[in-house]
Design a protein around this motif. Structure first.
Motif, PDB file in Angstrom:
ATOM      1  N   ALA A 155       2.226 -11.426 -10.210  1.00 54.63           N
ATOM      2  CA  ALA A 155       2.087 -11.576  -8.760  1.00 54.63           C
ATOM      3  C   ALA A 155       2.609 -10.348  -8.035  1.00 54.63           C
ATOM      4  CB  ALA A 155       2.833 -12.823  -8.289  1.00 54.63           C
ATOM      5  N   VAL A 156       3.756  -9.827  -8.466  1.00 56.96           N
ATOM      6  CA  VAL A 156       4.344  -8.643  -7.835  1.00 56.96           C
ATOM      7  C   VAL A 156       3.415  -7.437  -7.973  1.00 56.96           C
ATOM      8  CG1 VAL A 156       6.157  -6.906  -8.194  1.00 56.96           C
ATOM      9  CG2 VAL A 156       6.769  -9.292  -7.897  1.00 56.96           C
ATOM     10  N   ASP A 163      -1.371  -3.921  -1.402  1.00 61.47           N
ATOM     11  CA  ASP A 163      -0.761  -3.213  -0.275  1.00 61.47           C
ATOM     12  C   ASP A 163      -1.133  -1.734  -0.297  1.00 61.47           C
ATOM     13  OD1 ASP A 163       0.390  -5.523   0.634  1.00 61.47           O
ATOM     14  OD2 ASP A 163       2.426  -5.033  -0.034  1.00 61.47           O
ATOM     15  N   ASN A 164      -1.125  -1.130  -1.474  1.00 57.10           N
ATOM     16  CA  ASN A 164      -1.504   0.275  -1.589  1.00 57.10           C
ATOM     17  C   ASN A 164      -2.962   0.485  -1.202  1.00 57.10           C
ATOM     18  OD1 ASN A 164       1.065   0.858  -2.527  1.00 57.10           O
ATOM     19  ND2 ASN A 164       0.477   0.744  -4.686  1.00 57.10           N
ATOM     20  N   ALA A 165      -3.822  -0.390  -1.698  1.00 55.40           N
ATOM     21  CA  ALA A 165      -5.249  -0.280  -1.380  1.00 55.40           C
ATOM     22  C   ALA A 165      -5.491  -0.476   0.114  1.00 55.40           C
ATOM     23  CB  ALA A 165      -6.042  -1.304  -2.187  1.00 55.40           C
ATOM     24  N   SER A 166      -4.747  -1.373   0.738  1.00 59.29           N
ATOM     25  CA  SER A 166      -4.898  -1.597   2.180  1.00 59.29           C
ATOM     26  C   SER A 166      -4.487  -0.367   2.972  1.00 59.29           C
ATOM     27  CB  SER A 166      -4.046  -2.795   2.617  1.00 59.29           C
ATOM     28  OG  SER A 166      -4.520  -3.990   2.040  1.00 59.29           O
ATOM     29  N   ALA A 167      -3.417   0.289   2.533  1.00 54.48           N
ATOM     30  CA  ALA A 167      -2.977   1.503   3.223  1.00 54.48           C
ATOM     31  C   ALA A 167      -4.029   2.605   3.126  1.00 54.48           C
ATOM     32  CB  ALA A 167      -1.653   1.982   2.636  1.00 54.48           C
ATOM     33  N   LEU A 168      -4.657   2.716   1.967  1.00 53.04           N
ATOM     34  CA  LEU A 168      -5.705   3.735   1.798  1.00 53.04           C
ATOM     35  C   LEU A 168      -6.949   3.382   2.600  1.00 53.04           C
ATOM     36  CD1 LEU A 168      -5.514   4.595  -2.016  1.00 53.04           C
ATOM     37  CD2 LEU A 168      -4.265   5.607  -0.108  1.00 53.04           C
ATOM     38  N   SER A 169      -7.281   2.104   2.664  1.00 52.02           N
ATOM     39  CA  SER A 169      -8.478   1.697   3.408  1.00 52.02           C
ATOM     40  C   SER A 169      -8.297   1.933   4.905  1.00 52.02           C
ATOM     41  CB  SER A 169      -8.812   0.225   3.137  1.00 52.02           C
ATOM     42  OG  SER A 169      -7.829  -0.628   3.699  1.00 52.02           O
ATOM     43  N   ASP A 175      -1.446  10.663  -1.406  1.00 52.86           N
ATOM     44  CA  ASP A 175      -0.209  11.447  -1.347  1.00 52.86           C
ATOM     45  C   ASP A 175       0.683  10.997  -0.195  1.00 52.86           C
ATOM     46  OD1 ASP A 175      -0.986  12.902  -3.546  1.00 52.86           O
ATOM     47  OD2 ASP A 175      -1.710  14.625  -2.401  1.00 52.86           O
ATOM     48  N   GLU A 176       0.086  10.627   0.921  1.00 54.13           N
ATOM     49  CA  GLU A 176       0.872  10.137   2.059  1.00 54.13           C
ATOM     50  C   GLU A 176       1.536   8.803   1.740  1.00 54.13           C
ATOM     51  OE1 GLU A 176      -1.728  11.988   5.814  1.00 54.13           O
ATOM     52  OE2 GLU A 176      -2.164   9.980   5.024  1.00 54.13           O
ATOM     53  N   VAL A 177       0.826   7.951   1.032  1.00 48.08           N
ATOM     54  CA  VAL A 177       1.315   6.598   0.771  1.00 48.08           C
ATOM     55  C   VAL A 177       2.287   6.555  -0.403  1.00 48.08           C
ATOM     56  CG1 VAL A 177       0.586   4.243   0.121  1.00 48.08           C
ATOM     57  CG2 VAL A 177      -0.770   5.574   1.747  1.00 48.08           C
ATOM     58  N   PHE A 178       2.207   7.536  -1.292  1.00 45.14           N
ATOM     59  CA  PHE A 178       2.987   7.485  -2.532  1.00 45.14           C
ATOM     60  C   PHE A 178       4.473   7.207  -2.331  1.00 45.14           C
ATOM     61  CE2 PHE A 178       5.716   9.567  -5.660  1.00 45.14           C
ATOM     62  CZ  PHE A 178       5.377   8.845  -6.793  1.00 45.14           C
ATOM     63  N   PRO A 179       5.194   7.905  -1.426  1.00 46.00           N
ATOM     64  CA  PRO A 179       6.641   7.646  -1.326  1.00 46.00           C
ATOM     65  C   PRO A 179       6.978   6.192  -1.017  1.00 46.00           C
ATOM     66  CG  PRO A 179       6.077   9.677  -0.185  1.00 46.00           C
ATOM     67  CD  PRO A 179       4.783   9.001  -0.526  1.00 46.00           C
ATOM     68  N   GLU A 180       6.249   5.589  -0.086  1.00 43.17           N
ATOM     69  CA  GLU A 180       6.548   4.189   0.244  1.00 43.17           C
ATOM     70  C   GLU A 180       6.057   3.245  -0.846  1.00 43.17           C
ATOM     71  OE1 GLU A 180       3.308   2.942   3.536  1.00 43.17           O
ATOM     72  OE2 GLU A 180       4.288   4.882   3.862  1.00 43.17           O
ATOM     73  N   ALA A 182       6.098   3.950  -4.063  1.00 38.85           N
ATOM     74  CA  ALA A 182       7.128   4.037  -5.102  1.00 38.85           C
ATOM     75  C   ALA A 182       8.360   3.235  -4.711  1.00 38.85           C
ATOM     76  CB  ALA A 182       7.490   5.499  -5.349  1.00 38.85           C
ATOM     77  N   GLU A 183       8.764   3.349  -3.439  1.00 38.71           N
ATOM     78  CA  GLU A 183       9.929   2.598  -2.973  1.00 38.71           C
ATOM     79  C   GLU A 183       9.669   1.090  -3.033  1.00 38.71           C
ATOM     80  OE1 GLU A 183      12.947   2.295   0.897  1.00 38.71           O
ATOM     81  OE2 GLU A 183      11.100   3.475   1.033  1.00 38.71           O
ATOM     82  N   ALA A 184       8.461   0.689  -2.649  1.00 37.01           N
ATOM     83  CA  ALA A 184       8.117  -0.734  -2.702  1.00 37.01           C
ATOM     84  C   ALA A 184       8.162  -1.241  -4.135  1.00 37.01           C
ATOM     85  CB  ALA A 184       6.733  -0.959  -2.095  1.00 37.01           C
ATOM     86  N   ALA A 185       7.674  -0.430  -5.076  1.00 38.30           N
ATOM     87  CA  ALA A 185       7.706  -0.831  -6.482  1.00 38.30           C
ATOM     88  C   ALA A 185       9.147  -0.961  -6.970  1.00 38.30           C
ATOM     89  CB  ALA A 185       6.945   0.178  -7.338  1.00 38.30           C
ATOM     90  N   ASP A 186       9.984   0.001  -6.587  1.00 40.87           N
ATOM     91  CA  ASP A 186      11.397  -0.060  -6.995  1.00 40.87           C
ATOM     92  C   ASP A 186      12.064  -1.318  -6.439  1.00 40.87           C
ATOM     93  OD1 ASP A 186      11.004   2.371  -8.231  1.00 40.87           O
ATOM     94  OD2 ASP A 186      12.012   3.553  -6.679  1.00 40.87           O
ATOM     95  N   ASN A 187      11.820  -1.603  -5.162  1.00 41.25           N
ATOM     96  CA  ASN A 187      12.411  -2.793  -4.547  1.00 41.25           C
ATOM     97  C   ASN A 187      11.905  -4.073  -5.202  1.00 41.25           C
ATOM     98  OD1 ASN A 187      13.968  -1.364  -2.707  1.00 41.25           O
ATOM     99  ND2 ASN A 187      12.366  -1.356  -1.134  1.00 41.25           N
ATOM    100  N   ALA A 188      10.605  -4.099  -5.500  1.00 38.50           N
ATOM    101  CA  ALA A 188      10.008  -5.292  -6.086  1.00 38.50           C
ATOM    102  C   ALA A 188      10.588  -5.583  -7.459  1.00 38.50           C
ATOM    103  CB  ALA A 188       8.489  -5.126  -6.177  1.00 38.50           C
ATOM    104  N   PHE A 189      10.715  -4.552  -8.288  1.00 39.74           N
ATOM    105  CA  PHE A 189      11.256  -4.779  -9.623  1.00 39.74           C
ATOM    106  C   PHE A 189      12.767  -5.033  -9.580  1.00 39.74           C
ATOM    107  CE2 PHE A 189       7.143  -3.283 -11.021  1.00 39.74           C
ATOM    108  CZ  PHE A 189       6.929  -4.030 -12.167  1.00 39.74           C
TER     109      PHE A 189
END
Length: 201
Positions: A155-156, A163-169, A175-180, A182-189
């Motif tokens: 689910a995570v 969320d990543n796909a929505s940001a790109l759409s 490259d713009e979305v990558f930092p957030e 990565a942070e979202a993935a770190d927070n999720a795990f």
């Protein structure tokens, strides 16, 4: 692969590529299976021997990811916990702009995502893929409550990718979305590893 197997794989790829091109041009529900078979110059029964359902013509492209999380857990270094291995694998996917993470802004990938998640029957099949992935991951995890842990992991990962796909759409670049992302993935795990209570929930 034998010559026969190579020919079969070329036919499978031709059918899938032809179908996806037609779906992107006209819409999934507007294209009949008979039209795809005719465009690929095969019979309809031949098409169904390769792809039992219309949706399979599209999801063939992501079928090789089925069971990927279970494989990551099984192949990890014994000193690495399953969650750390899965976290590492997802972060590596983000860095590589792997389409499965939702963080790939190639036009063809963006169009494919719009097709899949904009078509109810295809989106429903993706959910089925997730259910199967959770079952395979649970088997690989073993230990206490593996089904609960596996369901949370799948689910995570799905939410992060969406969320990543929505940001790109919305017009942003990977490259713009990558930092957030990565942070979202770190927070999720981190939530998976330590629980929501530790994060103030």
């Amino acid at each position: 692969m034998s010559l026969r197997d190579r020919k079969k794989e070329r036919t499978r790829q031709l059918l899938s590529d032809t179908a996806i091109a037609m779906f992107l041009a006209e819409g999934f529900d507007q294209v009949a299976v008979a039209d795809i078979a005719a465009a690929a110059e095969v019979s309809k029964p031949t098409l169904f021997r390769y792809f039992p359902a219309k949706e399979d013509l599209v999801l063939h492209r992501i079928a090789d990811h089925q069971g990927e999380h279970a494989r990551v857990v099984a192949a990890r270094d014994p000193r690495e916990t399953p969650l750390r291995a899965l976290h590492r694998h997802f972060r590596e996917g983000l860095e590589a702009r792997d389409p499965v993470t939702g963080l790939c802004d190639l036009p063809a990938v963006l169009a494919f995502h719009r097709l899949v998640f904009g078509t109810p029957s295809l989106a429903a099949r993706v959910v089925e893929y997730g259910t199967t992935d959770a079952a395979l991951l649970a088997d690989a995890l073993g230990g206490p409550a593996p089904r609960l842990v596996a369901a949370q992991v799948i689910a995570v990962v799905q939410v992060l990718a969406l969320d990543n796909a929505s940001a790109l759409s919305a017009g942003r670049t990977a490259d713009e979305v990558f930092p957030e992302a990565a942070e979202a993935a770190d927070n999720a795990f981190d939530l998976l590893s330590h629980g929501a209570a530790g994060r103030g929930y």
